[in-house]
Write a protein that holds these residues in place. Structure first.
Motif, PDB file in Angstrom:
ATOM      1  N   ARG A  63      63.899 -38.366  24.590  1.00 58.27           N
ATOM      2  CA  ARG A  63      62.612 -37.534  24.371  1.00 58.27           C
ATOM      3  C   ARG A  63      62.387 -37.393  22.780  1.00 58.27           C
ATOM      4  NH1 ARG A  63      62.434 -32.654  27.728  1.00 58.27           N
ATOM      5  NH2 ARG A  63      60.675 -32.023  26.396  1.00 58.27           N
ATOM      6  N   SER A  64      63.525 -37.548  22.236  1.00 51.31           N
ATOM      7  CA  SER A  64      63.502 -37.212  20.571  1.00 51.31           C
ATOM      8  C   SER A  64      62.677 -38.295  19.877  1.00 51.31           C
ATOM      9  CB  SER A  64      65.055 -37.225  20.105  1.00 51.31           C
ATOM     10  OG  SER A  64      65.763 -36.223  20.527  1.00 51.31           O
ATOM     11  N   ALA A  65      62.454 -39.322  20.850  1.00 47.44           N
ATOM     12  CA  ALA A  65      61.486 -40.646  20.298  1.00 47.44           C
ATOM     13  C   ALA A  65      60.015 -40.107  20.550  1.00 47.44           C
ATOM     14  CB  ALA A  65      61.724 -41.980  21.017  1.00 47.44           C
ATOM     15  N   LEU A  66      59.653 -39.188  20.928  1.00 46.44           N
ATOM     16  CA  LEU A  66      58.256 -38.829  21.166  1.00 46.44           C
ATOM     17  C   LEU A  66      57.450 -38.883  19.765  1.00 46.44           C
ATOM     18  CD1 LEU A  66      55.991 -38.040  22.976  1.00 46.44           C
ATOM     19  CD2 LEU A  66      56.352 -35.893  22.726  1.00 46.44           C
ATOM     20  N   LEU A  67      57.930 -38.548  18.702  1.00 49.20           N
ATOM     21  CA  LEU A  67      56.834 -38.433  17.629  1.00 49.20           C
ATOM     22  C   LEU A  67      56.761 -39.855  17.034  1.00 49.20           C
ATOM     23  CD1 LEU A  67      58.125 -35.354  15.560  1.00 49.20           C
ATOM     24  CD2 LEU A  67      56.317 -35.486  16.851  1.00 49.20           C
ATOM     25  N   PRO A  68      57.773 -40.605  16.929  1.00 45.84           N
ATOM     26  CA  PRO A  68      57.407 -42.091  16.333  1.00 45.84           C
ATOM     27  C   PRO A  68      56.664 -43.071  17.667  1.00 45.84           C
ATOM     28  CG  PRO A  68      59.790 -41.742  16.998  1.00 45.84           C
ATOM     29  CD  PRO A  68      59.129 -40.708  17.051  1.00 45.84           C
ATOM     30  N   LEU A  69      56.734 -42.714  18.939  1.00 51.33           N
ATOM     31  CA  LEU A  69      56.083 -43.205  19.862  1.00 51.33           C
ATOM     32  C   LEU A  69      54.518 -43.008  19.811  1.00 51.33           C
ATOM     33  CD1 LEU A  69      58.261 -43.349  22.963  1.00 51.33           C
ATOM     34  CD2 LEU A  69      57.922 -45.043  21.389  1.00 51.33           C
ATOM     35  N   LEU A  70      54.268 -41.704  19.379  1.00 51.62           N
ATOM     36  CA  LEU A  70      53.095 -41.249  19.317  1.00 51.62           C
ATOM     37  C   LEU A  70      52.237 -42.074  17.937  1.00 51.62           C
ATOM     38  CD1 LEU A  70      53.228 -37.349  19.935  1.00 51.62           C
ATOM     39  CD2 LEU A  70      51.769 -39.169  21.411  1.00 51.62           C
ATOM     40  N   HIS A  71      52.967 -42.418  17.106  1.00 55.07           N
ATOM     41  CA  HIS A  71      52.580 -43.122  15.890  1.00 55.07           C
ATOM     42  C   HIS A  71      52.190 -44.631  16.554  1.00 55.07           C
ATOM     43  CE1 HIS A  71      52.661 -40.425  12.447  1.00 55.07           C
ATOM     44  NE2 HIS A  71      53.934 -40.133  12.862  1.00 55.07           N
ATOM     45  N   LEU A  72      53.391 -45.159  17.274  1.00 54.45           N
ATOM     46  CA  LEU A  72      53.053 -46.400  17.886  1.00 54.45           C
ATOM     47  C   LEU A  72      52.005 -46.762  18.905  1.00 54.45           C
ATOM     48  CD1 LEU A  72      54.400 -49.207  18.458  1.00 54.45           C
ATOM     49  CD2 LEU A  72      55.467 -48.220  20.545  1.00 54.45           C
ATOM     50  N   VAL A  73      51.583 -45.694  19.789  1.00 50.03           N
ATOM     51  CA  VAL A  73      50.277 -45.731  20.414  1.00 50.03           C
ATOM     52  C   VAL A  73      49.004 -45.581  19.637  1.00 50.03           C
ATOM     53  CG1 VAL A  73      51.383 -45.191  22.633  1.00 50.03           C
ATOM     54  CG2 VAL A  73      50.368 -43.621  21.450  1.00 50.03           C
ATOM     55  N   GLN A  74      49.279 -44.932  18.484  1.00 52.41           N
ATOM     56  CA  GLN A  74      48.102 -44.615  17.507  1.00 52.41           C
ATOM     57  C   GLN A  74      47.742 -45.926  16.762  1.00 52.41           C
ATOM     58  OE1 GLN A  74      47.002 -40.987  15.387  1.00 52.41           O
ATOM     59  NE2 GLN A  74      48.666 -41.440  14.136  1.00 52.41           N
ATOM     60  N   SER A  75      48.650 -46.858  16.535  1.00 50.98           N
ATOM     61  CA  SER A  75      48.608 -48.083  15.674  1.00 50.98           C
ATOM     62  C   SER A  75      47.962 -48.704  16.584  1.00 50.98           C
ATOM     63  CB  SER A  75      50.030 -48.469  15.454  1.00 50.98           C
ATOM     64  OG  SER A  75      50.493 -48.971  16.509  1.00 50.98           O
ATOM     65  N   GLU A  76      47.903 -48.833  17.879  1.00 53.71           N
ATOM     66  CA  GLU A  76      46.947 -49.597  18.996  1.00 53.71           C
ATOM     67  C   GLU A  76      45.891 -49.422  18.817  1.00 53.71           C
ATOM     68  OE1 GLU A  76      46.986 -52.853  21.323  1.00 53.71           O
ATOM     69  OE2 GLU A  76      48.856 -51.974  20.462  1.00 53.71           O
ATOM     70  N   GLU A  77      44.952 -48.150  19.033  1.00 55.20           N
ATOM     71  CA  GLU A  77      43.855 -48.122  18.911  1.00 55.20           C
ATOM     72  C   GLU A  77      43.150 -47.126  17.785  1.00 55.20           C
ATOM     73  OE1 GLU A  77      42.168 -47.566  23.027  1.00 55.20           O
ATOM     74  OE2 GLU A  77      44.490 -46.997  23.404  1.00 55.20           O
ATOM     75  N   GLY A  78      44.201 -46.772  16.862  1.00 56.23           N
ATOM     76  CA  GLY A  78      43.795 -45.911  15.650  1.00 56.23           C
ATOM     77  C   GLY A  78      43.635 -44.508  16.004  1.00 56.23           C
ATOM     78  N   TYR A  79      43.884 -44.093  16.980  1.00 59.85           N
ATOM     79  CA  TYR A  79      44.127 -42.715  17.395  1.00 59.85           C
ATOM     80  C   TYR A  79      44.859 -42.428  18.736  1.00 59.85           C
ATOM     81  CZ  TYR A  79      40.348 -43.189  20.884  1.00 59.85           C
ATOM     82  OH  TYR A  79      39.316 -43.236  21.992  1.00 59.85           O
ATOM     83  N   VAL A  80      45.380 -41.294  19.179  1.00 60.04           N
ATOM     84  CA  VAL A  80      46.125 -40.918  20.330  1.00 60.04           C
ATOM     85  C   VAL A  80      45.320 -41.012  21.431  1.00 60.04           C
ATOM     86  CG1 VAL A  80      48.008 -39.763  21.375  1.00 60.04           C
ATOM     87  CG2 VAL A  80      48.104 -40.238  18.708  1.00 60.04           C
ATOM     88  N   THR A  81      44.971 -41.837  22.152  1.00 59.94           N
ATOM     89  CA  THR A  81      44.105 -41.837  23.429  1.00 59.94           C
ATOM     90  C   THR A  81      44.975 -41.338  24.878  1.00 59.94           C
ATOM     91  OG1 THR A  81      45.053 -43.906  24.272  1.00 59.94           O
ATOM     92  CG2 THR A  81      43.179 -43.928  22.596  1.00 59.94           C
ATOM     93  N   ARG A  82      44.121 -40.800  25.864  1.00 56.44           N
ATOM     94  CA  ARG A  82      44.907 -40.336  26.769  1.00 56.44           C
ATOM     95  C   ARG A  82      45.693 -41.440  27.572  1.00 56.44           C
ATOM     96  NH1 ARG A  82      41.064 -39.867  30.724  1.00 56.44           N
ATOM     97  NH2 ARG A  82      42.303 -38.577  32.215  1.00 56.44           N
ATOM     98  N   THR A  83      45.170 -42.754  27.312  1.00 55.85           N
ATOM     99  CA  THR A  83      46.135 -43.771  27.826  1.00 55.85           C
ATOM    100  C   THR A  83      47.427 -43.828  27.003  1.00 55.85           C
ATOM    101  OG1 THR A  83      44.252 -45.111  28.569  1.00 55.85           O
ATOM    102  CG2 THR A  83      46.292 -46.547  27.916  1.00 55.85           C
ATOM    103  N   GLY A  84      47.380 -43.501  25.799  1.00 56.03           N
ATOM    104  CA  GLY A  84      48.562 -43.554  24.935  1.00 56.03           C
ATOM    105  C   GLY A  84      49.321 -42.373  25.389  1.00 56.03           C
ATOM    106  N   MET A  85      48.975 -41.186  25.590  1.00 53.64           N
ATOM    107  CA  MET A  85      49.895 -40.139  26.085  1.00 53.64           C
ATOM    108  C   MET A  85      50.390 -40.590  27.375  1.00 53.64           C
ATOM    109  SD  MET A  85      47.991 -36.937  24.553  1.00 53.64           S
ATOM    110  CE  MET A  85      46.223 -37.029  24.903  1.00 53.64           C
ATOM    111  N   ARG A  86      49.735 -40.959  28.322  1.00 58.23           N
ATOM    112  CA  ARG A  86      50.242 -41.471  29.630  1.00 58.23           C
ATOM    113  C   ARG A  86      51.291 -42.364  29.347  1.00 58.23           C
ATOM    114  NH1 ARG A  86      47.153 -45.205  34.234  1.00 58.23           N
ATOM    115  NH2 ARG A  86      49.189 -45.689  35.353  1.00 58.23           N
TER     116      ARG A  86
END
Length: 286
Positions: free
Chosen positions: A39-62
């Motif tokens: 769970r400590s990887a959550l912050l970098p993973l949010l950056h990762l999904v943000q890199s996909e669409e340019g923002y954190v989508t509901r799909t990215g959070m899922r």
């Protein structure tokens, strides 16, 4: 009686396409492996999904919730807490104007107002071409270069309304733009992937660097004992300057904060009153 409609509950977020999901899962495994607790990887993973669409989508959070074994509520709580995670589509270039105290008085407020007028957008709004999102931001820790503008977290120092307007015009036109210091500029999606912990593979990007300005380094030089012409130093409590014997000019403390006078109200060791040249005052007036 007024009819109040609660509406339909929000449907679950859709998943990524299979190929995108497989690619992100491979990246996520690499990120998660860096941490003893996944769970400590959550912050970098949010950056990762943000890199996909340019923002954190509901799909990215899922996606983050599923690969980390968290609830979407837990992921949403983190994604909405930090301003570095965008919650709506934004531009290729995040242009942040520092409007904190020093930058503001040095011209940051004027730059921000002029850019709003020039771009025709308000705070946290994006130009119609999708190139620039403008926002005012808090301190960039570069006060000696005030006023400062940042683009995708790269520094553009000592700005004016005119230079800032040229900067955003160049960004929108696709002309090369070089930060004052630091790595070459890249898009916001590319920046998000770097923040997720993946190497910047652009030629020369890693070698590019920048340092703090002279005003930022004064404290460091003083700590190393390097003399600064005209510098006045407030010494720790109870210590006289090493270069001035007690009683000579420069030996006095420069702040009552650092050399408080003992009084009966503040110092139990001197219950009878303020300390005078002859010692504590007594009831007999000695």
């Amino acid at each position: 009686m007024t009819d109040v409609s609660l509406g339909m509950p929000q449907l679950p977020a859709p998943d990524y396409p299979a190929d995108v999901r497989a690619r992100l899962e491979a990246d996520a495994r690499e990120v998660i492996a860096r941490y003893p607790d996944s769970r400590s990887a959550l912050l970098p993973l949010l950056h990762l999904v943000q890199s996909e669409e340019g923002y954190v989508t509901r799909t990215g959070m899922r996606f983050c919730a599923e690969v980390l074994g968290l609830t979407t509520a837990e992921v949403t709580a983190v994604a909405t807490f930090y301003s570095m995670y965008r919650r709506k589509p934004s531009g290729d270039y995040q242009v942040g104007v520092c409007t904190n105290t020093l930058c503001a008085v040095m011209g940051g407020d004027a730059i921000f107002e002029e850019l709003q007028r020039h771009l025709g957008v308000g705070n946290s709004e994006t130009t119609p071409d999708g190139k620039v999102t403008l926002e005012h931001i808090e301190c960039n820790a570069a006060c000696d270069f005030a006023p400062v503008v940042m683009v995708n977290w790269e520094f553009f120092d000592n700005q004016t309304p005119e230079t800032a307007k040229r900067l955003v015009d160049d960004l929108r036109a696709g002309r090369p733009v070089a930060p004052t210091r630091g790595a070459p500029l890249c898009t916001y999606k590319e920046t998000a992937r770097i923040l997720a912990g993946f190497p910047d593979e652009r030629p020369g990007a890693v070698e590019a660097t920048g340092g703090a300005g002279p005003a930022s380094l004064i404290g460091l030089r003083l700590a190393k004992g390097e003399a600064q012409p005209g510098a006045r130093v407030v010494h720790p409590r109870g210590e006289a300057p090493h270069d001035a014997p007690s009683g000579e000019p420069g030996s006095e403390h420069l702040s009552a904060h650092d050399a408080p006078q003992a009084t009966s109200a503040s110092d139990p060791q001197h219950p009878s009153g303020p300390v005078g040249p002859g010692g504590p005052a007594t009831e007999e007036g000695e």
